[in-house]
Motif scaffolding. Sequence first.
Motif, mmCIF file in Angstrom:
data_model
loop_
_atom_site.group_PDB
_atom_site.id
_atom_site.type_symbol
_atom_site.label_atom_id
_atom_site.label_comp_id
_atom_site.label_asym_id
_atom_site.label_seq_id
_atom_site.Cartn_x
_atom_site.Cartn_y
_atom_site.Cartn_z
ATOM 1 N N PHE A 74 0.826 -1.199 0.000
ATOM 2 C CA PHE A 74 0.000 0.000 0.000
ATOM 3 C C PHE A 74 0.864 1.254 0.000
ATOM 4 N N THR A 75 0.486 2.196 -0.836
ATOM 5 C CA THR A 75 1.087 3.527 -0.789
ATOM 6 C C THR A 75 0.219 4.480 0.023
ATOM 7 N N GLN A 76 -1.048 4.119 0.184
ATOM 8 C CA GLN A 76 -1.992 4.856 1.018
ATOM 9 C C GLN A 76 -2.962 3.837 1.617
ATOM 10 N N PRO A 77 -2.809 3.509 2.906
ATOM 11 C CA PRO A 77 -1.836 4.023 3.872
ATOM 12 C C PRO A 77 -0.445 3.419 3.656
ATOM 13 N N LYS A 78 0.535 4.260 3.650
ATOM 14 C CA LYS A 78 1.906 3.852 3.378
ATOM 15 C C LYS A 78 2.410 2.920 4.469
ATOM 16 N N GLY A 79 3.062 1.836 4.040
ATOM 17 C CA GLY A 79 3.663 0.895 4.980
ATOM 18 C C GLY A 79 2.883 -0.383 5.180
ATOM 19 N N ASP A 80 1.601 -0.397 4.847
ATOM 20 C CA ASP A 80 0.805 -1.617 4.973
ATOM 21 C C ASP A 80 1.210 -2.606 3.880
ATOM 22 N N ARG A 81 1.302 -3.890 4.254
ATOM 23 C CA ARG A 81 1.685 -4.924 3.288
ATOM 24 C C ARG A 81 0.917 -6.208 3.564
ATOM 25 N N ILE A 82 0.655 -6.947 2.509
ATOM 26 C CA ILE A 82 0.113 -8.299 2.599
ATOM 27 C C ILE A 82 0.923 -9.143 1.626
ATOM 28 N N VAL A 83 1.515 -10.226 2.115
ATOM 29 C CA VAL A 83 2.419 -11.032 1.296
ATOM 30 C C VAL A 83 2.093 -12.508 1.457
ATOM 31 N N ASN A 84 1.928 -13.195 0.342
ATOM 32 C CA ASN A 84 1.877 -14.652 0.316
ATOM 33 C C ASN A 84 3.182 -15.127 -0.309
ATOM 34 N N ASP A 85 4.057 -15.718 0.514
ATOM 35 C CA ASP A 85 5.364 -16.150 0.020
ATOM 36 C C ASP A 85 5.361 -17.594 -0.458
ATOM 37 N N GLY A 86 4.178 -18.207 -0.505
ATOM 38 C CA GLY A 86 4.053 -19.602 -0.912
ATOM 39 C C GLY A 86 3.985 -20.556 0.252
ATOM 40 N N LYS A 87 4.440 -20.102 1.422
ATOM 41 C CA LYS A 87 4.412 -20.925 2.627
ATOM 42 C C LYS A 87 3.480 -20.350 3.686
ATOM 43 N N ALA A 88 3.309 -19.038 3.677
ATOM 44 C CA ALA A 88 2.444 -18.374 4.655
ATOM 45 C C ALA A 88 1.960 -17.052 4.064
ATOM 46 N N VAL A 89 0.846 -16.572 4.592
ATOM 47 C CA VAL A 89 0.338 -15.249 4.243
ATOM 48 C C VAL A 89 0.608 -14.331 5.424
ATOM 49 N N TRP A 90 1.316 -13.255 5.166
ATOM 50 C CA TRP A 90 1.676 -12.285 6.198
ATOM 51 C C TRP A 90 0.827 -11.031 6.022
ATOM 52 N N VAL A 91 0.142 -10.627 7.070
ATOM 53 C CA VAL A 91 -0.721 -9.447 7.020
ATOM 54 C C VAL A 91 -0.165 -8.426 8.003
ATOM 55 N N TYR A 92 0.429 -7.375 7.464
ATOM 56 C CA TYR A 92 1.077 -6.339 8.278
ATOM 57 C C TYR A 92 0.405 -5.014 7.952
ATOM 58 N N LEU A 93 -0.408 -4.521 8.873
ATOM 59 C CA LEU A 93 -1.199 -3.316 8.650
ATOM 60 C C LEU A 93 -0.964 -2.332 9.796
ATOM 61 N N PRO A 94 0.222 -1.712 9.840
ATOM 62 C CA PRO A 94 0.529 -0.815 10.951
ATOM 63 C C PRO A 94 -0.386 0.403 11.020
ATOM 64 N N SER A 95 -1.049 0.750 9.928
ATOM 65 C CA SER A 95 -1.946 1.910 9.956
ATOM 66 C C SER A 95 -3.170 1.663 10.823
ATOM 67 N N SER A 96 -3.616 0.392 10.907
ATOM 68 C CA SER A 96 -4.805 0.071 11.702
ATOM 69 C C SER A 96 -4.525 -0.884 12.850
ATOM 70 N N ALA A 97 -3.422 -1.632 12.771
ATOM 71 C CA ALA A 97 -3.079 -2.585 13.825
ATOM 72 C C ALA A 97 -1.573 -2.513 14.085
ATOM 73 N N PRO A 98 -1.106 -1.418 14.691
ATOM 74 C CA PRO A 98 0.332 -1.237 14.894
ATOM 75 C C PRO A 98 0.911 -2.278 15.845
ATOM 76 N N GLY A 99 2.178 -2.623 15.573
ATOM 77 C CA GLY A 99 2.898 -3.502 16.485
ATOM 78 C C GLY A 99 2.591 -4.974 16.334
ATOM 79 N N GLN A 100 1.911 -5.379 15.249
ATOM 80 C CA GLN A 100 1.599 -6.793 15.111
ATOM 81 C C GLN A 100 1.571 -7.221 13.645
ATOM 82 N N VAL A 101 1.817 -8.509 13.462
ATOM 83 C CA VAL A 101 1.711 -9.160 12.162
ATOM 84 C C VAL A 101 0.863 -10.407 12.343
#
Length: 220
Positions: A74-101
């Motif tokens: 995400f560029t808005q909100p900047k810093g939010d990411r969601i990634v599926n690396d093939g082994k796990a899905v990582w949900v990192y949303l510091p704009s709404s849930a800071p300090g956790q993945v």
Amino acid sequence: MKALLPLGMAFLLAAPLTAQAPEATIDRAVKAYARVKSARATFEQTLTNPLTGNTQVARGEYLQQSPGRLAVTFTQPKGDRIVNDGKAVWVYLPSSAPGQVIKLSPAAGAGSVDLLGTFLDAPRSKYDMAAAGTAVVGSRKTHAVTLTPRKPMQFTKAVVWIDDADATVRQFEVTDNMGLVRRVRLTSLTLNGPVNRAAFSFTPPAGVKVYDQAAMAAGQ
């Protein structure tokens, strides 16, 4: 998980286009999606709460590579990411849930992260379909199809806008089980081009707590 992909949209109603059966429109999209080995898109997402009237807009970049890798930055909100690396899905949303993945299994995260795959994976067996008119999305002429799940899913209704020229999904709208409406419009799209595999890796930032849902379900 609401900050996902995947986007708000501005679209213009077009003059009537040639009528298509909704099943035929979706069949074209399924065939087109099967040919996609990689995709790069920019998007705009609008999330609307009909009860409060509140609307949130997000923008960013979407990358996909077969098999099973996906990254939303995400560029808005900047810093939010969601990634599926093939082994796990990582949900990192510091704009709404800071300090956790949140760490999900690929199967658990697929329905909410890869919505395009959810729409186009055996859709005739999963959804009742109805034509939803025509529209110009950006500069692309499209036919829209409403998909209503035959069995409970993470959404109660979806509308997908299928490109008349290349059968790609140019926009979709999902109504979830809480009544929230998410509309996603692709503002650019490149298929089967080179994609940097490093985009599909994620390392939790220092000091961030990881909530592994599989481990939590197992009581670990």
